[in-house]
Design a protein around this motif. Sequence first.
Motif, PDB file in Angstrom:
ATOM      1  N   CYS A  34      73.351  28.781  64.406  1.00 52.06           N
ATOM      2  CA  CYS A  34      73.301  27.563  63.587  1.00 52.06           C
ATOM      3  C   CYS A  34      74.578  26.749  63.699  1.00 52.06           C
ATOM      4  O   CYS A  34      74.939  26.001  62.782  1.00 52.06           O
ATOM      5  CB  CYS A  34      73.047  27.936  62.130  1.00 52.06           C
ATOM      6  SG  CYS A  34      71.634  29.042  61.896  1.00 52.06           S
ATOM      7  N   SER A  35      75.284  26.882  64.810  1.00 50.77           N
ATOM      8  CA  SER A  35      76.600  26.233  64.942  1.00 50.77           C
ATOM      9  C   SER A  35      76.525  24.711  64.812  1.00 50.77           C
ATOM     10  O   SER A  35      77.390  24.104  64.191  1.00 50.77           O
ATOM     11  CB  SER A  35      77.268  26.633  66.252  1.00 50.77           C
ATOM     12  OG  SER A  35      76.472  26.246  67.352  1.00 50.77           O
ATOM     13  N   GLU A  40      77.973  20.149  61.324  1.00 53.61           N
ATOM     14  CA  GLU A  40      77.541  18.884  60.721  1.00 53.61           C
ATOM     15  C   GLU A  40      77.683  18.875  59.196  1.00 53.61           C
ATOM     16  O   GLU A  40      77.999  17.839  58.617  1.00 53.61           O
ATOM     17  CB  GLU A  40      76.093  18.575  61.121  1.00 53.61           C
ATOM     18  CG  GLU A  40      75.692  17.160  60.807  1.00 53.61           C
ATOM     19  CD  GLU A  40      74.378  16.740  61.446  1.00 53.61           C
ATOM     20  OE1 GLU A  40      74.005  15.574  61.254  1.00 53.61           O
ATOM     21  OE2 GLU A  40      73.721  17.558  62.131  1.00 53.61           O
ATOM     22  N   VAL A  41      77.478  20.009  58.539  1.00 47.65           N
ATOM     23  CA  VAL A  41      77.534  20.027  57.071  1.00 47.65           C
ATOM     24  C   VAL A  41      78.927  20.307  56.529  1.00 47.65           C
ATOM     25  O   VAL A  41      79.162  20.128  55.331  1.00 47.65           O
ATOM     26  CB  VAL A  41      76.521  21.021  56.455  1.00 47.65           C
ATOM     27  CG1 VAL A  41      75.110  20.632  56.819  1.00 47.65           C
ATOM     28  CG2 VAL A  41      76.817  22.455  56.844  1.00 47.65           C
ATOM     29  N   ASN A  42      79.821  20.778  57.378  1.00 45.61           N
ATOM     30  CA  ASN A  42      81.219  20.942  56.989  1.00 45.61           C
ATOM     31  C   ASN A  42      81.396  21.691  55.655  1.00 45.61           C
ATOM     32  O   ASN A  42      82.098  21.232  54.759  1.00 45.61           O
ATOM     33  CB  ASN A  42      81.893  19.572  56.928  1.00 45.61           C
ATOM     34  CG  ASN A  42      83.399  19.676  56.959  1.00 45.61           C
ATOM     35  OD1 ASN A  42      83.946  20.613  57.516  1.00 45.61           O
ATOM     36  ND2 ASN A  42      84.059  18.708  56.347  1.00 45.61           N
ATOM     37  N   GLY A  43      80.718  22.828  55.528  1.00 46.57           N
ATOM     38  CA  GLY A  43      80.882  23.668  54.344  1.00 46.57           C
ATOM     39  C   GLY A  43      79.929  23.384  53.191  1.00 46.57           C
ATOM     40  O   GLY A  43      79.888  24.145  52.220  1.00 46.57           O
ATOM     41  N   TYR A 120      67.600  20.333  65.744  1.00 42.93           N
ATOM     42  CA  TYR A 120      66.809  19.849  64.611  1.00 42.93           C
ATOM     43  C   TYR A 120      67.056  18.358  64.460  1.00 42.93           C
ATOM     44  O   TYR A 120      68.013  17.802  64.992  1.00 42.93           O
ATOM     45  CB  TYR A 120      67.208  20.571  63.315  1.00 42.93           C
ATOM     46  CG  TYR A 120      68.667  20.364  62.960  1.00 42.93           C
ATOM     47  CD1 TYR A 120      69.091  19.228  62.270  1.00 42.93           C
ATOM     48  CD2 TYR A 120      69.629  21.291  63.333  1.00 42.93           C
ATOM     49  CE1 TYR A 120      70.435  19.027  61.971  1.00 42.93           C
ATOM     50  CE2 TYR A 120      70.958  21.093  63.040  1.00 42.93           C
ATOM     51  CZ  TYR A 120      71.358  19.963  62.363  1.00 42.93           C
ATOM     52  OH  TYR A 120      72.683  19.769  62.074  1.00 42.93           O
ATOM     53  N   THR A 121      66.161  17.736  63.734  1.00 43.97           N
ATOM     54  CA  THR A 121      66.411  16.393  63.205  1.00 43.97           C
ATOM     55  C   THR A 121      66.126  16.483  61.717  1.00 43.97           C
ATOM     56  O   THR A 121      65.495  17.439  61.247  1.00 43.97           O
ATOM     57  CB  THR A 121      65.515  15.315  63.853  1.00 43.97           C
ATOM     58  OG1 THR A 121      64.155  15.675  63.665  1.00 43.97           O
ATOM     59  CG2 THR A 121      65.812  15.144  65.326  1.00 43.97           C
ATOM     60  N   GLY A 150      61.986   3.637  54.087  1.00 45.69           N
ATOM     61  CA  GLY A 150      63.382   3.775  53.673  1.00 45.69           C
ATOM     62  C   GLY A 150      64.073   5.049  54.123  1.00 45.69           C
ATOM     63  O   GLY A 150      65.245   5.276  53.800  1.00 45.69           O
ATOM     64  N   TYR A 151      63.373   5.906  54.856  1.00 43.31           N
ATOM     65  CA  TYR A 151      63.984   7.157  55.316  1.00 43.31           C
ATOM     66  C   TYR A 151      64.919   6.901  56.480  1.00 43.31           C
ATOM     67  O   TYR A 151      64.717   5.984  57.270  1.00 43.31           O
ATOM     68  CB  TYR A 151      62.904   8.169  55.722  1.00 43.31           C
ATOM     69  CG  TYR A 151      62.347   8.908  54.533  1.00 43.31           C
ATOM     70  CD1 TYR A 151      62.718  10.214  54.259  1.00 43.31           C
ATOM     71  CD2 TYR A 151      61.456   8.279  53.668  1.00 43.31           C
ATOM     72  CE1 TYR A 151      62.219  10.880  53.158  1.00 43.31           C
ATOM     73  CE2 TYR A 151      60.952   8.936  52.558  1.00 43.31           C
ATOM     74  CZ  TYR A 151      61.341  10.237  52.311  1.00 43.31           C
ATOM     75  OH  TYR A 151      60.859  10.885  51.208  1.00 43.31           O
ATOM     76  N   LYS A 152      65.953   7.728  56.572  1.00 43.96           N
ATOM     77  CA  LYS A 152      66.898   7.630  57.686  1.00 43.96           C
ATOM     78  C   LYS A 152      67.288   9.021  58.148  1.00 43.96           C
ATOM     79  O   LYS A 152      67.083  10.003  57.429  1.00 43.96           O
ATOM     80  CB  LYS A 152      68.106   6.800  57.300  1.00 43.96           C
ATOM     81  CG  LYS A 152      68.835   7.244  56.050  1.00 43.96           C
ATOM     82  CD  LYS A 152      69.867   6.191  55.692  1.00 43.96           C
ATOM     83  CE  LYS A 152      70.754   6.644  54.574  1.00 43.96           C
ATOM     84  NZ  LYS A 152      71.838   5.705  54.352  1.00 43.96           N
ATOM     85  N   ASN A 153      67.849   9.089  59.339  1.00 47.94           N
ATOM     86  CA  ASN A 153      68.252  10.386  59.890  1.00 47.94           C
ATOM     87  C   ASN A 153      69.723  10.354  60.301  1.00 47.94           C
ATOM     88  O   ASN A 153      70.102  10.824  61.359  1.00 47.94           O
ATOM     89  CB  ASN A 153      67.346  10.808  61.049  1.00 47.94           C
ATOM     90  CG  ASN A 153      67.401   9.847  62.221  1.00 47.94           C
ATOM     91  OD1 ASN A 153      67.988   8.779  62.138  1.00 47.94           O
ATOM     92  ND2 ASN A 153      66.788  10.240  63.318  1.00 47.94           N
ATOM     93  N   THR A 154      70.536   9.826  59.403  1.00 49.46           N
ATOM     94  CA  THR A 154      71.976   9.776  59.610  1.00 49.46           C
ATOM     95  C   THR A 154      72.690  10.288  58.371  1.00 49.46           C
ATOM     96  O   THR A 154      72.121  10.277  57.276  1.00 49.46           O
ATOM     97  CB  THR A 154      72.446   8.327  59.876  1.00 49.46           C
ATOM     98  OG1 THR A 154      72.064   7.500  58.763  1.00 49.46           O
ATOM     99  CG2 THR A 154      71.850   7.772  61.159  1.00 49.46           C
TER     100      THR A 154
END
Length: 182
Positions: A34-35, A40-43, A120-121, A150-154
């Motif tokens: 899951c690296s 991406e989530v930084n903790g 993943y997205t 209104g959904y986004k993937n950022t």
Amino acid sequence: MSDILKRINLLLNEFEDLSKLNSYGISDLINRDCSKFLKEVNGLELYRGMEGPSFFFKGTVRKDRKPKDMSKKETAIFNKEFEEAHKVKNIRNTSLFTTGELNNVYYYGVAYRIFPIGNYTYWWNPEVVDLFKTYDKDGGVPLLEKLAKGYKNTDLTKAIRSGNEIMFVCDEYYALNRLIKI
């Protein structure tokens, strides 16, 4: 011995073994598989409420998910609008639903920390804590159509901090009971 006592004893035995959790390499497994997600989530932590088979498991995302609260008709309307806006088919039926807000998951079951495996997205809407509750509260097909657009993937960290639902499109994930620290 009653069924309740048997279950409590089983849980206590599992908790005894949990002191050895890291010796089984679970944190190594999550770090290895899951690296991308961990960077991406930084903790930050991602949660899902569900009835899991144990304290830690590898899950497969269903590609034929049945809606828990929304009707099939409402889900189909949302999926159609989402596909038109974002070119992703059947998002509500093929995603893993998560949130960064622990209190939002207990309605759905036991709280697990979620770690998407590999690529993943994700999709989230800053206005939607839970699509069913937002839709149910305000109602109407026009609202579903508006929300789908209104959904986004950022900005996954912003999505997690928002406490809103986040739909992950992935094949597999690890789930770790949120009470277990590694």
